[in-house]
Write a protein that holds these residues in place. Structure first.
Motif, PDB file in Angstrom:
ATOM      1  N   GLY A  35       4.695   5.789   1.847  1.00  0.00           N
ATOM      2  CA  GLY A  35       4.324   4.546   0.731  1.00  0.00           C
ATOM      3  C   GLY A  35       2.857   4.707   0.634  1.00  0.00           C
ATOM      4  O   GLY A  35       2.196   3.645   1.050  1.00  0.00           O
ATOM      5  N   ASN A  84      -3.994   2.086   3.229  1.00  0.00           N
ATOM      6  CA  ASN A  84      -3.728   2.434   4.776  1.00  0.00           C
ATOM      7  C   ASN A  84      -4.274   3.857   4.929  1.00  0.00           C
ATOM      8  O   ASN A  84      -4.850   4.081   5.921  1.00  0.00           O
ATOM      9  CB  ASN A  84      -2.167   2.294   4.984  1.00  0.00           C
ATOM     10  CG  ASN A  84      -1.650   1.151   4.994  1.00  0.00           C
ATOM     11  OD1 ASN A  84      -2.417   0.128   5.095  1.00  0.00           O
ATOM     12  ND2 ASN A  84      -0.296   1.014   4.867  1.00  0.00           N
ATOM     13  N   GLU A 125       4.826   9.390  -1.516  1.00  0.00           N
ATOM     14  CA  GLU A 125       4.758   8.817  -2.695  1.00  0.00           C
ATOM     15  C   GLU A 125       5.721   8.986  -3.915  1.00  0.00           C
ATOM     16  O   GLU A 125       5.734  10.268  -4.256  1.00  0.00           O
ATOM     17  CB  GLU A 125       3.255   8.473  -3.253  1.00  0.00           C
ATOM     18  CG  GLU A 125       3.046   7.529  -4.263  1.00  0.00           C
ATOM     19  CD  GLU A 125       3.772   6.165  -4.235  1.00  0.00           C
ATOM     20  OE1 GLU A 125       3.369   5.380  -3.327  1.00  0.00           O
ATOM     21  OE2 GLU A 125       4.691   5.611  -4.991  1.00  0.00           O
ATOM     22  N   ASP A 166      10.768  11.035  -3.732  1.00  0.00           N
ATOM     23  CA  ASP A 166      11.661  10.006  -2.915  1.00  0.00           C
ATOM     24  C   ASP A 166      11.865  10.407  -1.706  1.00  0.00           C
ATOM     25  O   ASP A 166      12.402  11.072  -1.257  1.00  0.00           O
ATOM     26  CB  ASP A 166      13.122   9.798  -3.612  1.00  0.00           C
ATOM     27  CG  ASP A 166      14.190   8.647  -3.095  1.00  0.00           C
ATOM     28  OD1 ASP A 166      13.443   8.201  -1.950  1.00  0.00           O
ATOM     29  OD2 ASP A 166      14.908   8.235  -3.630  1.00  0.00           O
ATOM     30  N   PHE A 167      11.094   9.820  -0.900  1.00  0.00           N
ATOM     31  CA  PHE A 167      11.044   9.901   0.649  1.00  0.00           C
ATOM     32  C   PHE A 167      12.194   9.892   1.297  1.00  0.00           C
ATOM     33  O   PHE A 167      12.731  10.486   2.295  1.00  0.00           O
ATOM     34  CB  PHE A 167       9.939   9.173   1.266  1.00  0.00           C
ATOM     35  CG  PHE A 167       9.877   8.979   2.667  1.00  0.00           C
ATOM     36  CD1 PHE A 167       9.065  10.185   3.372  1.00  0.00           C
ATOM     37  CD2 PHE A 167      10.509   8.019   3.808  1.00  0.00           C
ATOM     38  CE1 PHE A 167       8.978  10.595   4.706  1.00  0.00           C
ATOM     39  CE2 PHE A 167      10.127   8.457   5.064  1.00  0.00           C
ATOM     40  CZ  PHE A 167       9.469   9.585   5.564  1.00  0.00           C
ATOM     41  N   ASP A 174       5.265   1.737   4.931  1.00  0.00           N
ATOM     42  CA  ASP A 174       4.739   0.529   3.915  1.00  0.00           C
ATOM     43  C   ASP A 174       5.491   0.608   2.750  1.00  0.00           C
ATOM     44  O   ASP A 174       4.935   0.669   1.826  1.00  0.00           O
ATOM     45  CB  ASP A 174       3.210   0.656   4.014  1.00  0.00           C
ATOM     46  CG  ASP A 174       2.630  -0.657   3.471  1.00  0.00           C
ATOM     47  OD1 ASP A 174       3.326  -1.696   3.139  1.00  0.00           O
ATOM     48  OD2 ASP A 174       1.362  -0.678   3.193  1.00  0.00           O
TER      49      ASP A 174
HETATM   50  C1  LIG Z   1       3.600  -1.793  -0.600  1.00  0.00           C
HETATM   51  S1  LIG Z   1       3.163  -0.174  -1.598  1.00  0.00           S
HETATM   52  C2  LIG Z   1       2.222   0.637  -0.521  1.00  0.00           C
HETATM   53  C3  LIG Z   1       0.877   0.213   0.026  1.00  0.00           C
HETATM   54  C4  LIG Z   1       0.011   1.100   0.403  1.00  0.00           C
HETATM   55  N1  LIG Z   1       0.419   1.616   1.878  1.00  0.00           N
HETATM   56  C5  LIG Z   1      -1.439   0.826   0.806  1.00  0.00           C
HETATM   57  O1  LIG Z   1      -1.840   0.813   1.967  1.00  0.00           O
HETATM   58  O2  LIG Z   1      -1.985   0.620  -0.184  1.00  0.00           O
HETATM   59  C6  LIG Z   1       4.784   0.496  -1.554  1.00  0.00           C
HETATM   60  C7  LIG Z   1       4.561   1.908  -2.073  1.00  0.00           C
HETATM   61  O3  LIG Z   1       6.005   2.685  -1.568  1.00  0.00           O
HETATM   62  C8  LIG Z   1       6.483   3.635  -2.717  1.00  0.00           C
HETATM   63  N2  LIG Z   1       7.640   3.854  -2.752  1.00  0.00           N
HETATM   64  C9  LIG Z   1       8.711   3.078  -3.034  1.00  0.00           C
HETATM   65  N3  LIG Z   1       9.969   3.698  -2.918  1.00  0.00           N
HETATM   66  C10 LIG Z   1       9.712   5.019  -2.388  1.00  0.00           C
HETATM   67  C11 LIG Z   1      10.455   6.084  -2.075  1.00  0.00           C
HETATM   68  N4  LIG Z   1      11.542   6.225  -2.253  1.00  0.00           N
HETATM   69  N5  LIG Z   1       9.637   7.194  -1.777  1.00  0.00           N
HETATM   70  C12 LIG Z   1       8.532   7.394  -1.823  1.00  0.00           C
HETATM   71  N6  LIG Z   1       7.699   6.057  -1.929  1.00  0.00           N
HETATM   72  C13 LIG Z   1       8.083   5.146  -2.396  1.00  0.00           C
HETATM   73  C14 LIG Z   1       5.856   2.697  -3.974  1.00  0.00           C
HETATM   74  O4  LIG Z   1       5.929   3.429  -5.231  1.00  0.00           O
HETATM   75  C15 LIG Z   1       4.630   1.965  -3.472  1.00  0.00           C
HETATM   76  O5  LIG Z   1       3.470   2.869  -4.158  1.00  0.00           O
END
Ligand SMILES: C[S@@+](CC[C@H](N)C(=O)[O-])C[C@H]1O[C@@H](n2cnc3c(N)ncnc32)[C@H](O)[C@@H]1O
Length: 280
Positions: free
Chosen positions: A66, A72, A93, A142-143, A159
């Motif tokens: 994420g 981070n 991401e 999609d992770f 995250d």
């Molecule tokens: C809370 S934010 C992350 C904040 C970031 N780690 C930082 O330090 O600024 C959550 C992130 O997870 C990503 N995300 C959500 N579902 C996801 C998935 N299935 N696969 C990959 N990334 C995903 C979102 O697009 C978003 O950018």
């Protein structure tokens, strides 16, 4: 007029963060991006110390699950300055729009200062080298559906958005895939902001050892998971296990839809039999 997907918000302490309009969630809530990254992830993971002492096998690998607006990831890069280690930061991401937004607001957010060209290159080419010997690699998609064939992690900065908004990232399959990615011979720690019983139960049942993490922002407690029990300072214990039975949100998350349910008798029996609770 189109509605923006992200907006800048001013946090209680005066710092800036980003709110996802679609998910209805502010990132790094209750604190600012740099404080949360440093308290929750960098210090608990001992990134600078472990990076400096790293002796292989292979590069010191951090999985940044994420990437979002990269607070981070940038905190990791900053912590590795001067460590002289060969390191890889693998950022995962699904949608880089928020990072592009953060780059446009780099001055207000502050933490990207000095790293803009590394971020631009990451976005344009999928990788960059923010420090000599430190590779930053972007994995788009999609992770929860990946099986990343990359250097096994020493640190996982987990995250996503919350389980209610982002259930596929918190389900059994995702934690099992993460656990399978961590090699037995490489100590691996996962840090995350939740203290949800169902998220902890899911991690445990997926094969992680799980403990309490430091408070940060408005959270009194967070979660640390590891592939070895001795990596945890405050492992969940028999008292925690007994409270699982009275929680109304303790069933492990399976599938891609969010639900809140108490744990079943079958799952509780599996949980109680895990090595973490041996002798409990
Ligand atoms: C809370 S934010 C992350 C904040 C970031 N780690 C930082 O330090 O600024 C959550 C992130 O997870 C990503 N995300 C959500 N579902 C996801 C998935 N299935 N696969 C990959 N990334 C995903 C979102 O697009 C978003 O950018």
């Amino acid at each position: 007029m189109s509605c923006p997907n992200f907006e800048l918000v001013t946090l209680r302490g005066g710092g800036k963060s980003i709110r996802s309009v679609a998910h209805g969630e502010t990132m790094h809530i209750g604190t600012d991006p740099v404080t949360e990254a440093s308290e929750l992830h960098i210090r608990q993971q001992k990134i600078a110390e472990r990076g400096t002492l790293w002796n292989g096998p292979g590069p010191f690998a951090i999985w940044d699950v994420g990437l979002g607006p990269a607070a981070n990831a940038v905190a990791c890069i900053t912590a590795l300055q001067g460590a002289g280690v060969e390191a890889e930061i693998h950022s995962f991401e699904i949608d880089t729009e928020v990072l592009e937004f953060a780059l446009r607001h780099s001055r207000e957010l502050g933490y990207l200062a000095g790293w803009e060209s590394a971020v631009e290159r990451l976005l344009a080419e999928g990788h960059s080298e923010p420090l000599p010997g430190v590779s930053w690699i972007l994995h788009r998609g999609d992770f929860s559906l990946m099986a990343p064939a990359v250097t096994p992690p020493s640190a996982i900065l987990f995250d996503p958005y919350s389980p209610a908004r982002n259930p596929e990232m918190w389900n059994f399959g995702t934690f099992q895939m993460l656990r399978a990615s961590a090699r037995e011979e490489i100590p691996c720690v996962l840090t995350n902001y939740t203290r949800s019983t169902s998220a902890r139960v899911t991690m445990l049942m997926a094969g992680w050892f799980v403990g309490r993490g430091v408070p940060t922002g408005e959270k009194e407690e967070t979660t640390v998971a590891a592939n070895r029990l001795d990596l945890l300072e405050d492992p969940l214990d028999a008292a925690w296990l007994s409270r699982v039975l009275s929680s109304t949100n303790s069933a492990p998350l399976r599938g891609r839809l969010y639900g809140r349910d108490p744990i079943s008798a079958e799952d509780y029996a599996l949980l109680a039999a895990l090595p973490q609770f041996e002798g409990a």
